[in-house]
Design a protein around this motif. Structure first.
Motif, PDB file in Angstrom:
ATOM      1  N   VAL A   6       2.476   0.565  -0.233  1.00 57.94           N
ATOM      2  CA  VAL A   6       2.908  -0.807   0.015  1.00 57.94           C
ATOM      3  C   VAL A   6       3.681  -1.274  -1.207  1.00 57.94           C
ATOM      4  O   VAL A   6       3.154  -1.312  -2.309  1.00 57.94           O
ATOM      5  CB  VAL A   6       1.699  -1.737   0.273  1.00 57.94           C
ATOM      6  CG1 VAL A   6       2.152  -3.169   0.453  1.00 57.94           C
ATOM      7  CG2 VAL A   6       0.922  -1.255   1.483  1.00 57.94           C
ATOM      8  N   ARG A  11      -1.800  -5.013  -2.921  1.00 53.66           N
ATOM      9  CA  ARG A  11      -2.268  -3.726  -2.417  1.00 53.66           C
ATOM     10  C   ARG A  11      -3.571  -3.310  -3.093  1.00 53.66           C
ATOM     11  O   ARG A  11      -3.892  -3.772  -4.186  1.00 53.66           O
ATOM     12  CB  ARG A  11      -1.216  -2.642  -2.615  1.00 53.66           C
ATOM     13  CG  ARG A  11      -0.968  -2.276  -4.052  1.00 53.66           C
ATOM     14  CD  ARG A  11       0.149  -1.240  -4.182  1.00 53.66           C
ATOM     15  NE  ARG A  11       0.295  -0.775  -5.529  1.00 53.66           N
ATOM     16  CZ  ARG A  11       0.952  -1.395  -6.489  1.00 53.66           C
ATOM     17  NH1 ARG A  11       1.545  -2.542  -6.246  1.00 53.66           N
ATOM     18  NH2 ARG A  11       1.036  -0.887  -7.693  1.00 53.66           N
ATOM     19  N   TYR A  55     -10.233  -3.397   0.913  1.00 53.31           N
ATOM     20  CA  TYR A  55      -9.276  -3.434   2.024  1.00 53.31           C
ATOM     21  C   TYR A  55      -9.420  -4.703   2.868  1.00 53.31           C
ATOM     22  O   TYR A  55      -8.429  -5.258   3.334  1.00 53.31           O
ATOM     23  CB  TYR A  55      -9.382  -2.172   2.881  1.00 53.31           C
ATOM     24  CG  TYR A  55      -8.669  -1.015   2.236  1.00 53.31           C
ATOM     25  CD1 TYR A  55      -7.288  -0.895   2.302  1.00 53.31           C
ATOM     26  CD2 TYR A  55      -9.374  -0.053   1.511  1.00 53.31           C
ATOM     27  CE1 TYR A  55      -6.623   0.146   1.685  1.00 53.31           C
ATOM     28  CE2 TYR A  55      -8.721   0.990   0.882  1.00 53.31           C
ATOM     29  CZ  TYR A  55      -7.339   1.084   0.967  1.00 53.31           C
ATOM     30  OH  TYR A  55      -6.690   2.107   0.346  1.00 53.31           O
ATOM     31  N   ARG A  62      -3.493 -11.492   1.625  1.00 53.26           N
ATOM     32  CA  ARG A  62      -2.150 -11.502   2.226  1.00 53.26           C
ATOM     33  C   ARG A  62      -2.019 -12.652   3.219  1.00 53.26           C
ATOM     34  O   ARG A  62      -0.981 -13.294   3.304  1.00 53.26           O
ATOM     35  CB  ARG A  62      -1.872 -10.169   2.925  1.00 53.26           C
ATOM     36  CG  ARG A  62      -1.641  -9.025   1.970  1.00 53.26           C
ATOM     37  CD  ARG A  62      -1.523  -7.721   2.718  1.00 53.26           C
ATOM     38  NE  ARG A  62      -1.294  -6.610   1.803  1.00 53.26           N
ATOM     39  CZ  ARG A  62      -1.424  -5.351   2.156  1.00 53.26           C
ATOM     40  NH1 ARG A  62      -1.748  -5.022   3.403  1.00 53.26           N
ATOM     41  NH2 ARG A  62      -1.207  -4.402   1.280  1.00 53.26           N
TER      42      ARG A  62
END
Length: 116
Positions: A6, A11, A55, A62
């Motif tokens: 990414v 990330r 994750y 985001r």
């Protein structure tokens, strides 16, 4: 699972320790550590849970960025809306779809983390 690098976005970054263990953190597009995320992830250092949380957390960060929300501004109602976009049952308008083309998170992923 296919993984892609990414670029230009937050990330997850794997960290290889000298003793052979692995840890995970979240970095900004320019490569600096996201301090708030790292502070949370360090509570789970060295566990498989840390990778999972990284994750899940990068997805949330985001979304916050897309919604133009900062940590100081985010309200419980915003978090409820985000959880609804992930698949939790909430009674509200959710706004734009998030994670288009991906299946909703399961019940275990939607539960709050256990305290350390």
């Amino acid at each position: 699972m296919v993984r892609h690098l990414v670029v230009g976005d937050l990330r997850v970054q794997q960290i290889e320790r000298k003793d052979g263990r692995r840890s995970w953190t979240i970095v900004w597009p320019e490569g600096t550590v996201h301090a708030e995320a790292d502070r949370f992830l360090r509570l789970h250092d060295g566990s498989g849970t840390q990778r999972t949380y990284a994750y899940l957390l990068v997805d949330h960060l985001r979304w916050l960025e897309r919604e133009c929300l900062t940590f100081a501004e985010v309200q419980l109602r915003d978090l409820e809306r985000y959880m609804g976009l992930l698949g939790a049952e909430v009674r509200m308008l959710l706004g734009e779809p998030w994670r288009v083309g991906k299946r909703p998170y399961g019940h275990s992923a939607l539960r709050p983390p256990r305290h350390v």
